[in-house]
Design a protein around this motif. Structure first.
Motif, PDB file in Angstrom:
ATOM      1  N   ASP A   1       0.828  -1.213   0.000  1.00  0.00           N
ATOM      2  CA  ASP A   1       0.000   0.000   0.000  1.00  0.00           C
ATOM      3  C   ASP A   1       0.860   1.261   0.000  1.00  0.00           C
ATOM      4  N   GLY A   2       1.944   1.228  -0.765  1.00  0.00           N
ATOM      5  CA  GLY A   2       2.802   2.397  -0.924  1.00  0.00           C
ATOM      6  C   GLY A   2       3.833   2.603   0.162  1.00  0.00           C
ATOM      7  N   ARG A   3       3.852   1.756   1.186  1.00  0.00           N
ATOM      8  CA  ARG A   3       4.812   1.896   2.279  1.00  0.00           C
ATOM      9  C   ARG A   3       5.831   0.759   2.248  1.00  0.00           C
ATOM     10  N   LEU A   4       7.083   1.092   2.525  1.00  0.00           N
ATOM     11  CA  LEU A   4       8.122   0.075   2.565  1.00  0.00           C
ATOM     12  C   LEU A   4       7.858  -0.884   3.715  1.00  0.00           C
ATOM     13  N   ALA A   5       7.654  -2.175   3.388  1.00  0.00           N
ATOM     14  CA  ALA A   5       7.320  -3.170   4.407  1.00  0.00           C
ATOM     15  C   ALA A   5       8.506  -4.059   4.764  1.00  0.00           C
ATOM     16  N   GLU A   6       9.418  -4.277   3.816  1.00  0.00           N
ATOM     17  CA  GLU A   6      10.549  -5.169   4.057  1.00  0.00           C
ATOM     18  C   GLU A   6      11.640  -4.846   3.052  1.00  0.00           C
ATOM     19  N   SER A   7      12.895  -5.038   3.461  1.00  0.00           N
ATOM     20  CA  SER A   7      14.004  -4.815   2.549  1.00  0.00           C
ATOM     21  C   SER A   7      15.158  -5.739   2.900  1.00  0.00           C
ATOM     22  N   SER A   8      16.011  -5.945   1.910  1.00  0.00           N
ATOM     23  CA  SER A   8      17.179  -6.797   2.109  1.00  0.00           C
ATOM     24  C   SER A   8      18.265  -6.366   1.136  1.00  0.00           C
ATOM     25  N   ARG A   9      19.505  -6.351   1.577  1.00  0.00           N
ATOM     26  CA  ARG A   9      20.603  -5.980   0.698  1.00  0.00           C
ATOM     27  C   ARG A   9      20.864  -7.054  -0.351  1.00  0.00           C
ATOM     28  N   THR A  10      20.443  -8.283  -0.055  1.00  0.00           N
ATOM     29  CA  THR A  10      20.677  -9.392  -0.977  1.00  0.00           C
ATOM     30  C   THR A  10      19.350  -9.952  -1.486  1.00  0.00           C
ATOM     31  N   LEU A  11      19.414 -10.695  -2.572  1.00  0.00           N
ATOM     32  CA  LEU A  11      18.228 -11.319  -3.142  1.00  0.00           C
ATOM     33  C   LEU A  11      17.999 -12.639  -2.412  1.00  0.00           C
ATOM     34  N   ARG A  12      17.028 -12.643  -1.498  1.00  0.00           N
ATOM     35  CA  ARG A  12      16.808 -13.820  -0.666  1.00  0.00           C
ATOM     36  C   ARG A  12      15.331 -13.973  -0.345  1.00  0.00           C
ATOM     37  N   ASP A  13      14.958 -15.111   0.253  1.00  0.00           N
ATOM     38  CA  ASP A  13      13.575 -15.363   0.632  1.00  0.00           C
ATOM     39  C   ASP A  13      13.168 -14.463   1.801  1.00  0.00           C
ATOM     40  N   LEU A  14      11.930 -13.971   1.732  1.00  0.00           N
ATOM     41  CA  LEU A  14      11.385 -13.129   2.789  1.00  0.00           C
ATOM     42  C   LEU A  14       9.953 -13.547   3.082  1.00  0.00           C
ATOM     43  N   THR A  15       9.521 -13.338   4.308  1.00  0.00           N
ATOM     44  CA  THR A  15       8.117 -13.479   4.679  1.00  0.00           C
ATOM     45  C   THR A  15       7.715 -12.213   5.403  1.00  0.00           C
ATOM     46  N   LEU A  16       6.666 -11.557   4.927  1.00  0.00           N
ATOM     47  CA  LEU A  16       6.253 -10.305   5.538  1.00  0.00           C
ATOM     48  C   LEU A  16       4.768 -10.305   5.826  1.00  0.00           C
ATOM     49  N   ARG A  17       4.375  -9.533   6.798  1.00  0.00           N
ATOM     50  CA  ARG A  17       2.979  -9.389   7.174  1.00  0.00           C
ATOM     51  C   ARG A  17       2.379  -8.225   6.385  1.00  0.00           C
ATOM     52  N   VAL A  18       1.298  -8.489   5.686  1.00  0.00           N
ATOM     53  CA  VAL A  18       0.658  -7.448   4.884  1.00  0.00           C
ATOM     54  C   VAL A  18      -0.592  -6.886   5.548  1.00  0.00           C
ATOM     55  N   GLY A  19      -1.045  -7.535   6.602  1.00  0.00           N
ATOM     56  CA  GLY A  19      -2.273  -7.090   7.255  1.00  0.00           C
ATOM     57  C   GLY A  19      -3.447  -7.964   6.862  1.00  0.00           C
ATOM     58  N   ARG A  20      -4.541  -7.801   7.562  1.00  0.00           N
ATOM     59  CA  ARG A  20      -5.697  -8.642   7.296  1.00  0.00           C
ATOM     60  C   ARG A  20      -6.287  -8.361   5.915  1.00  0.00           C
ATOM     61  N   THR A  21      -6.957  -9.336   5.382  1.00  0.00           N
ATOM     62  CA  THR A  21      -7.562  -9.209   4.063  1.00  0.00           C
ATOM     63  C   THR A  21      -8.601  -8.103   4.047  1.00  0.00           C
ATOM     64  N   VAL A  22      -8.537  -7.266   3.005  1.00  0.00           N
ATOM     65  CA  VAL A  22      -9.480  -6.169   2.839  1.00  0.00           C
ATOM     66  C   VAL A  22     -10.465  -6.549   1.737  1.00  0.00           C
ATOM     67  N   ALA A  23     -11.737  -6.571   2.083  1.00  0.00           N
ATOM     68  CA  ALA A  23     -12.750  -6.945   1.097  1.00  0.00           C
ATOM     69  C   ALA A  23     -12.863  -5.863   0.029  1.00  0.00           C
ATOM     70  N   THR A  24     -12.939  -6.287  -1.225  1.00  0.00           N
ATOM     71  CA  THR A  24     -13.116  -5.359  -2.342  1.00  0.00           C
ATOM     72  C   THR A  24     -14.352  -5.746  -3.128  1.00  0.00           C
ATOM     73  N   SER A  25     -14.947  -4.765  -3.776  1.00  0.00           N
ATOM     74  CA  SER A  25     -16.137  -5.014  -4.578  1.00  0.00           C
ATOM     75  C   SER A  25     -15.749  -5.511  -5.954  1.00  0.00           C
ATOM     76  N   SER A  26     -16.263  -6.672  -6.349  1.00  0.00           N
ATOM     77  CA  SER A  26     -15.942  -7.240  -7.658  1.00  0.00           C
ATOM     78  C   SER A  26     -16.576  -6.449  -8.786  1.00  0.00           C
ATOM     79  N   GLY A  27     -17.545  -5.576  -8.462  1.00  0.00           N
ATOM     80  CA  GLY A  27     -18.222  -4.817  -9.505  1.00  0.00           C
ATOM     81  C   GLY A  27     -17.615  -3.448  -9.755  1.00  0.00           C
ATOM     82  N   THR A  28     -16.484  -3.153  -9.080  1.00  0.00           N
ATOM     83  CA  THR A  28     -15.849  -1.856  -9.221  1.00  0.00           C
ATOM     84  C   THR A  28     -14.435  -2.029  -9.768  1.00  0.00           C
ATOM     85  N   HIS A  29     -14.067  -1.198 -10.721  1.00  0.00           N
ATOM     86  CA  HIS A  29     -12.718  -1.249 -11.260  1.00  0.00           C
ATOM     87  C   HIS A  29     -12.269   0.141 -11.668  1.00  0.00           C
ATOM     88  N   LEU A  30     -10.951   0.296 -11.818  1.00  0.00           N
ATOM     89  CA  LEU A  30     -10.395   1.586 -12.201  1.00  0.00           C
ATOM     90  C   LEU A  30     -10.503   1.801 -13.702  1.00  0.00           C
TER      91      LEU A  30
END
Length: 214
Positions: free
Chosen positions: A63-92
């Motif tokens: 969501d536009g905020r830096l959540a995780e970083s690493s100096r090397t290319l490696r496996d990461l696991t990050l928390r993104v927050g709870r699922t946010v419901a979206t309307s399937s009938g709306t699009h950009l």
């Protein structure tokens, strides 16, 4: 591609696994604005920070905020927050796109290089590699201390998302100072809510989206 080579591995809970499988020789790659559990995820790998100018290494934005970083290319696991419901009938919808170059929306700019056309930035095309000359706007060689580019919709238009795609050719066209976002009948207008200044591109394409139902 996303879940395999680039390694965006969806999880059942509120986390996301990053397990890139790209060749070790790759200096940079990006997966931008990937929808995930109602959030927006961007993954950047830039070995020395010279390509995207966001810092060296692996960076994950939620969501536009830096959540995780690493100096090397490696496996990461990050928390993104709870699922946010979206309307399937709306699009950009890209309200700023006008590839036919007639009527509205129309481009307005304080200065355009003589070999460019302000209409180019409203053709609806976004390139992430080589950029054809006929699909960008630049203020190259501008005599002004600062310049602006805008979109005239011809009528009051409600938008929910504004995206400005800058371009750096490694030479004369590229980011310089700062950008701002304003609304109104003409510059400087009113600052867009929540907008902060960023590096200003001398070359750019733009897209402005509103939410609408099909």
């Amino acid at each position: 591609m996303l879940s395999g080579l680039l390694g965006l591995r969806p999880q059942a809970g509120d986390t996301l696994k990053i397990q890139p499988l790209v060749p070790a020789s790759w200096d940079h790659f990006a997966a931008e604005n990937v929808p995930y559990h109602g959030h927006n995820v961007t993954l950047l790998w830039d070995r020395d920070g010279s390509h995207y100018h966001q810092g060296a290494g692996l960076r994950v934005y939620v969501d536009g905020r830096l959540a995780e970083s690493s100096r090397t290319l490696r496996d990461l696991t990050l928390r993104v927050g709870r699922t946010v419901a979206t309307s399937s009938g709306t699009h950009l919808v890209n309200d700023a796109a006008n590839p036919l170059r007639t009527g509205y929306p129309q481009p307005i700019a304080s200065y355009t290089w003589r070999y460019d056309d302000a209409w180019n930035a409203l053709d609806g095309k976004i390139f992430y590699a080589n950029l054809p000359e006929d699909t960008r706007w630049t203020n190259y060689s501008s005599p002004n201390a600062q310049d602006w580019y805008g979109v005239d919709f011809g009528a009051p238009t409600v938008v929910s998302d504004v995206r400005w795609y800058g371009y750096d050719d490694g030479g004369e066209s590229g980011p310089r100072r700062t950008t701002g976002c304003s609304t109104g009948t003409g510059p400087p207008g009113r600052m867009c809510p929540g907008r902060r200044g960023r590096r200003r591109p001398r070359s750019a394409t733009t897209s402005t989206g509103s939410r609408s139902r099909p």
